[in-house]
Write an enzyme that holds these catalytic residues in place. Structure first.
Site, PDB file in Angstrom:
ATOM      1  N   ASP A  16      53.149  11.749  -0.450  1.00  0.00           N
ATOM      2  CA  ASP A  16      52.440  13.011  -0.291  1.00  0.00           C
ATOM      3  C   ASP A  16      51.839  13.050   1.054  1.00  0.00           C
ATOM      4  O   ASP A  16      51.012  11.978   1.566  1.00  0.00           O
ATOM      5  CB  ASP A  16      51.313  12.780  -1.258  1.00  0.00           C
ATOM      6  CG  ASP A  16      50.115  13.854  -1.045  1.00  0.00           C
ATOM      7  OD1 ASP A  16      50.409  14.724  -0.083  1.00  0.00           O
ATOM      8  OD2 ASP A  16      49.280  13.810  -1.764  1.00  0.00           O
ATOM      9  N   LYS A  79      49.211  18.008  10.194  1.00  0.00           N
ATOM     10  CA  LYS A  79      50.009  19.023   9.274  1.00  0.00           C
ATOM     11  C   LYS A  79      49.750  20.548   9.271  1.00  0.00           C
ATOM     12  O   LYS A  79      50.609  21.157   9.243  1.00  0.00           O
ATOM     13  CB  LYS A  79      49.521  18.734   7.922  1.00  0.00           C
ATOM     14  CG  LYS A  79      50.604  19.154   6.552  1.00  0.00           C
ATOM     15  CD  LYS A  79      49.955  18.652   5.280  1.00  0.00           C
ATOM     16  CE  LYS A  79      50.850  19.183   4.027  1.00  0.00           C
ATOM     17  NZ  LYS A  79      50.388  18.764   2.939  1.00  0.00           N
ATOM     18  N   GLU A 178      53.898  20.554  -3.770  1.00  0.00           N
ATOM     19  CA  GLU A 178      52.818  19.984  -4.153  1.00  0.00           C
ATOM     20  C   GLU A 178      52.221  19.946  -5.635  1.00  0.00           C
ATOM     21  O   GLU A 178      52.264  19.051  -6.623  1.00  0.00           O
ATOM     22  CB  GLU A 178      51.644  19.584  -3.252  1.00  0.00           C
ATOM     23  CG  GLU A 178      51.964  18.839  -2.090  1.00  0.00           C
ATOM     24  CD  GLU A 178      51.283  19.018  -0.748  1.00  0.00           C
ATOM     25  OE1 GLU A 178      50.111  19.795  -0.794  1.00  0.00           O
ATOM     26  OE2 GLU A 178      51.411  18.825   0.562  1.00  0.00           O
ATOM     27  N   ASP A 201      45.248  23.648  -6.332  1.00  0.00           N
ATOM     28  CA  ASP A 201      45.084  22.471  -5.266  1.00  0.00           C
ATOM     29  C   ASP A 201      44.389  22.734  -3.995  1.00  0.00           C
ATOM     30  O   ASP A 201      44.709  23.661  -3.148  1.00  0.00           O
ATOM     31  CB  ASP A 201      46.436  22.008  -4.894  1.00  0.00           C
ATOM     32  CG  ASP A 201      46.504  20.950  -4.148  1.00  0.00           C
ATOM     33  OD1 ASP A 201      45.661  20.439  -3.342  1.00  0.00           O
ATOM     34  OD2 ASP A 201      47.923  20.467  -3.852  1.00  0.00           O
TER      35      ASP A 201
HETATM   36  P1  ADP Z   1      45.221  16.721   1.806  1.00  0.00           P
HETATM   37  O1  ADP Z   1      46.017  16.684   0.688  1.00  0.00           O
HETATM   38  O2  ADP Z   1      45.190  18.166   2.470  1.00  0.00           O
HETATM   39  O3  ADP Z   1      45.402  15.667   2.544  1.00  0.00           O
HETATM   40  P2  ADP Z   1      43.022  15.738  -0.035  1.00  0.00           P
HETATM   41  O4  ADP Z   1      43.408  16.038  -1.246  1.00  0.00           O
HETATM   42  O5  ADP Z   1      43.162  14.252   0.460  1.00  0.00           O
HETATM   43  O6  ADP Z   1      43.703  16.594   1.258  1.00  0.00           O
HETATM   44  O7  ADP Z   1      41.695  16.165   0.120  1.00  0.00           O
HETATM   45  C1  ADP Z   1      40.890  15.925   1.384  1.00  0.00           C
HETATM   46  C2  ADP Z   1      39.896  16.853   1.297  1.00  0.00           C
HETATM   47  O8  ADP Z   1      38.943  16.511   0.382  1.00  0.00           O
HETATM   48  C3  ADP Z   1      39.094  16.748   2.716  1.00  0.00           C
HETATM   49  O9  ADP Z   1      38.550  18.080   3.109  1.00  0.00           O
HETATM   50  C4  ADP Z   1      37.749  15.951   2.024  1.00  0.00           C
HETATM   51  O10 ADP Z   1      36.706  15.998   2.718  1.00  0.00           O
HETATM   52  C5  ADP Z   1      37.747  16.730   0.525  1.00  0.00           C
HETATM   53  N1  ADP Z   1      37.087  15.412  -0.322  1.00  0.00           N
HETATM   54  C6  ADP Z   1      37.076  14.292  -0.676  1.00  0.00           C
HETATM   55  N2  ADP Z   1      36.266  13.863  -1.430  1.00  0.00           N
HETATM   56  C7  ADP Z   1      35.506  14.738  -1.651  1.00  0.00           C
HETATM   57  C8  ADP Z   1      34.313  15.020  -2.444  1.00  0.00           C
HETATM   58  N3  ADP Z   1      33.894  14.015  -3.108  1.00  0.00           N
HETATM   59  N4  ADP Z   1      33.432  16.047  -2.365  1.00  0.00           N
HETATM   60  C9  ADP Z   1      34.083  16.999  -1.650  1.00  0.00           C
HETATM   61  N5  ADP Z   1      35.192  17.230  -0.889  1.00  0.00           N
HETATM   62  C10 ADP Z   1      35.880  15.908  -0.749  1.00  0.00           C
HETATM   63 MG    MG Z   2      47.169  17.279  -0.888  1.00  0.00          MG
END
Ligand code: ADP
Ligand code: MG
Length: 607
Positions: A16, A79, A178, A201
Site C-alpha cells: 500500500d 503521491k 485500494e 476510503d
Molecule cells: P493514505 O492512505 O493516504 O496514506 P492513511 O489511510 O494512512 O492515508 O490515513 C492518513 C490520514 O489519516 C492522515 O491525514 C492522518 O492525519 C489521518 N488520521 C490518522 N489517524 C487519525 C485519527 N485518529 N483521527 C483523524 N485522522 C487520522
Molecule cells: Mg490509503
C-alpha cells in the site's frame, strides 16, 4: 523430494503506497503478515523522503522527524504529485514546504538544493525502503509485488506508480484499486457471503468510494468515484486556516516562514487526531486551541462533498441505496467520529470497521499477490476503469470508446475515416475524463497513423481500438482496414517512459533498471537543454534590436554554461543550468512580448 528441503517459496508482496503512510504485507500459508521492523515497532512507514546535503536519501520515521527542522529538503505527500504536471498542481503547490519546478505542462520535478527529483523517483525510494524492510524481516530476496492505487487514479498516475515499482527493482505484477483491496481483506473469512458493499476510503490525500458485490468469492466492482485531491491533508489545512485567521497570520507570512508552516501543519494534524477521541485540544487560552464543535463545523462541507460522490457512485452502480448491506471504512481519516456518523447515516447500512483501517489495503494487496502466485483459487477480482477513455474528434469533442465503470480487462473499438481527399496521415489523440470537450479532460497521448494510401475523403476505414489491461493501463491500436496499415502504441504517459523502454529495462535485469533510468534521464536532460540552446540563439537573433549589452552577454553566458553542461554535466547539473537559464530569460521573454505589442500598436497609429 522430502518436504522441508524445498527451496524457499518465492514471496510476492502486497504494497500500500499511501500518501501519508506506506506498508508492505504478505500471506504466509493464508495468514496475512504485516511487516514491521522489530517487535513493538510500527507497521506504518511514513511516506516521507528526506534528502541530505550529499544527496543521500532517508525514508520513513527518520525522514518525518526532519519535517520541521529541514522542511525544504523533506518531501511528504509525493503521491499527490505522481503523474501530474506543474499546471495541474499550481494551486496546491503553495501549501507545500518544498519547491516544485514550474515547467507548465511537463511532469513535475521537485527541487532540493541543486538536484531535481521526479515524484516517480521519490516514490521509488519509498518502495525500495519497503522492499529492504521485508527482505530484512524474511531473509529472502523480494522481486515481485502487487501495488495498490486509489480507484480514481487515471492512466498517467497508474503508470507512474508502476514505474516507481520498477525503479525500486520490483516486478509489479498488478496494480489494484485500494478499495477493492480493502474488500478482499474483509472477504478473507467470508467466502460464502453474498452481499453488496460500499467501501469508503478517506486517507491522507485521496478519497475513494467503491460499490461492489461479493458473490461466491467473486468481487464484482459495480462503480467507483472519488477525488484524488481530498483527504486528511485538507482537513489539516482547514484547521491551519482557522488558526491563522484567529492569530492574524497571513498567507505570505506562512509562505516565507517554512518552519512556522511545518510546525502549524504538524500541530493541526495532532489536534485533529486528538479530537477523534476527545472533546478539546489544548486549553481554552492556548494559541492553538480547538474544540470538537468548532472542528466538526470546519469539516462538515468536506464530508458533504464525499457524500455527493457516494451518491454518484450509487447511481452509476444502478442499484438502490437500500440494497447496500455494509459500509467498509478504510483510511486513517475515517477514525473521525463525525465522518463515520454522517456516512453511515447516508447509507443506512451496517459499518464494517473491525479491521485496522490503516492496514486493510496492504492486506488486500497481499491477498491479491497470493492469488497471482497461484496459492488461492477461491477468489476472483473483477475491477472497473474509473474514468472514460476516448479520442478527440472534429471540433475538439471527446468521443468515448470505453465508458467509465467498464469491467477490466476490456477491449473496444470504433471506425473513423478521413476528412480530406488524399489524406495519408491521421492523428489520434487519446483522452481520459468525463467532459464533452477534450480540452477539459486529461490528455494521455497521441500518435499518427501514417502511410494511409491516398483515397477520396470518407473512403478509408480506420479502426481505432482501445485495449485496457487488468491494471487499468491502456494500449491503443489504429488500423486502416482497406490497406492493413497499422500503428499501435502503449499510451505513454507524459512522464515519458515508454512501455518498450520499460520492458527493455526489465529484460536487461531488474537490478539494472535504476542505472538505465539514470542514463535515460541524462539523455532527456541533454535533449531538453539542446532545445533551449537552439531557441535561445533564435531569441537573440530576433530581439537583438532592443536587448541591452548586459542582457545579451548574460544570455550568451548562460548559453555557454548550458553547452558546457550538455558536454560534461550530469542530469542534475544540466537541470540546474536550464533552471538558471529560465530564471534569467523569462523577464526577457516578457519584455520581448511587450516589444511585440508595442510595435503592433505603433503600426496601428501609423495607419
Ligand atoms: P493514505 O492512505 O493516504 O496514506 P492513511 O489511510 O494512512 O492515508 O490515513 C492518513 C490520514 O489519516 C492522515 O491525514 C492522518 O492525519 C489521518 N488520521 C490518522 N489517524 C487519525 C485519527 N485518529 N483521527 C483523524 N485522522 C487520522
Ligand atoms: Mg490509503
Amino acid at each position: 523430494m522430502k518436504s522441508g528441503e524445498l527451496t524457499k517459496k518465492e514471496i510476492i508482496v502486497g504494497i500500500d503506497l499511501g500518501t501519508t503512510h506506506s506498508l508492505v504485507a504478505y500471506l504466509d500459508k493464508g495468514n496475512p503478515i504485516m511487516i514491521k521492523e522489530s517487535h513493538g515497532s510500527n507497521t506504518l512507514v511514513p511516506s516521507v523522503v528526506h534528502i541530505d546535503e550529499d544527496g543521500s536519501v532517508v525514508v520513513g520515521d527518520e525522514a518525518k522527524a526532519r519535517l520541521i527542522t529541514q522542511p525544504e529538503r523533506t518531501i511528504y505527500s509525493v503521491k499527490r504529485l505522481l503523474g501530474k504536471s506543474y499546471s495541474d498542481m499550481s494551486a496546491y503547490s503553495k501549501d507545500l514546504a518544498y519547491e516544485l519546478i514550474d515547467e507548465e505542462d511537463k511532469m513535475i520535478k521537485i527541487k532540493v538544493d541543486d538536484r531535481f527529483y521526479s515524484p516517480i523517483e521519490l516514490s521509488g525510494e519509498i518502495l525500495k525502503y519497503l522492499k529492504n524492510r521485508i527482505e530484512r524481516v524474511t531473509g529472502q530476496e523480494i522481486l515481485k509485488a502487487v501495488i495498490t492505487v486509489p480507484a480514481y487514479f487515471d492512466d498517467n498516475q497508474r503508470q507512474a506508480t508502476r514505474d516507481a515499482g520498477k525503479l525500486a527493482g520490483l516486478d509489479v505484477l498488478r496494480i489494484i484499486n485500494e478499495p477493492t483491496a480493502a474488500s478482499l481483506s474483509y472477504g478473507l473469512n467470508s467466502k460464502d457471503k453474498d452481499e453488496t458493499i460500499a467501501v469508503y476510503d478517506l486517507g491522507g490525500g485521496t478519497f475513494d468510494i467503491t460499490i461492489l458485490q461479493m458473490h461466491e468469492g467473486v468481487f464484482d466492482v459495480l462503480s467507483t468515484n472519488g477525488d484524488t485531491f481530498l483527504g486528511g491533508d485538507d482537513i489539516d489545512n482547514l484547521i491551519i486556516e482557522h488558526w491563522c485567521k484567529s492569530l492574524n497570520i497571513t498567507e505570505n507570512q506562512l509562505a516565507e516562514n517554512l518552519q512556522l508552516k511545518s510546525s502549524i501543519r504538524l500541530k493541526a494534524e495532532e489536534a485533529k487526531k486528538h479530537l477523534s477521541y476527545n472533546d478539546y485540544y489544548g486549553k481554552q487560552d492556548d494559541e492553538f486551541y480547538l474544540d470538537l464543535e468548532t472542528f466538526n463545523g470546519l469539516i462538515e462541507g468536506l464530508i458533504e462533498t464525499t457524500i455527493d460522490k457516494c451518491k454518484e457512485a450509487v447511481k452509476d452502480a444502478e442499484i438502490e441505496k437500500s440494497e447496500i448491506d455494509k459500509v467498509v471504512f478504510v483510511g486513517g481519516s475515517t477514525r473521525i467520529p463525525l465522518i463515520k456518523k454522517n456516512v453511515q447515516s447516508y447509507f443506512e447500512a451496517e459499518a464494517f470497521d473491525d479491521l485496522n483501517p490503516d492496514e486493510v489495503v496492504a492486506m488486500g494487496a497481499a491477498i491479491q499477490a497470493d492469488i497471482l502466485a497461484g496459492n488461492n483459487e477461491d477468489f476472483l477480482l473483477l475491477d472497473v476503469t474509473p474514468l472514460s477513455l476516448g479520442i478527440e474528434t472534429l471540433g475538439g469533442l471527446m468521443d468515448v470508446i470505453i465508458p467509465r465503470n467498464t469491467k477490466i480487462p476490456h477491449a473496444a473499438g470504433r471506425n473513423y475515416t478521413t476528412s480530406v481527399d488524399g489524406q495519408t496521415n491521421l492523428k489520434v489523440a487519446v483522452y481520459q475524463g468525463e467532459r464533452d470537450l477534450v480540452s477539459d479532460n486529461r490528455k494521455l497521448g497521441e500518435f499518427i497513423l501514417k502511410n494511409i494510401p491516398p483515397m477520396p475523403a470518407g473512403i478509408p476505414k480506420i479502426e481505432v481500438q482501445f485495449i485496457l489491461d487488468a491494471d487499468g493501463i491502456m494500449r491503443v491500436r489504429a488500423k486502416e482496414l482497406r490497406s492493413e496499415t497499422e500503428t499501435e502504441i502503449q499510451i505513454n504517459a507524459t512522464h515519458g517512459i515508454s512501455e518498450e523502454e520499460m520492458g527493455r529495462m526489465l529484460l536487461d535485469s531488474i537490478q539494472n533498471a535504476e542505472k538505465d533510468m539514470k542514463v535515460k534521464a541524462i539523455l532527456e536532460a541533454r535533449n531538453e537543454a539542446k532545445a533551449i540552446v537552439r531557441s535561445s540563439y533564435k531569441f537573440i537573433d530576433q530581439n537583438k534590436a532592443w536587448l541591452s549589452e548586459v542582457e545579451l552577454s548574460g544570455l550568451n553566458a548562460h548559453i555557454k554554461t548550458l553547452e558546457n553542461e550538455i558536454e560534461k554535466g550530469d542530469k542534475d547539473s544540466i537541470n540546474k543550468a536550464m533552471h538558471d537559464m529560465n530564471t534569467f530569460s523569462s523577464p526577457l521573454a516578457q519584455k520581448a512580448m511587450d516589444e511585440v505589442i508595442k510595435s503592433a500598436l505603433k503600426g496601428k497609429t501609423l495607419e
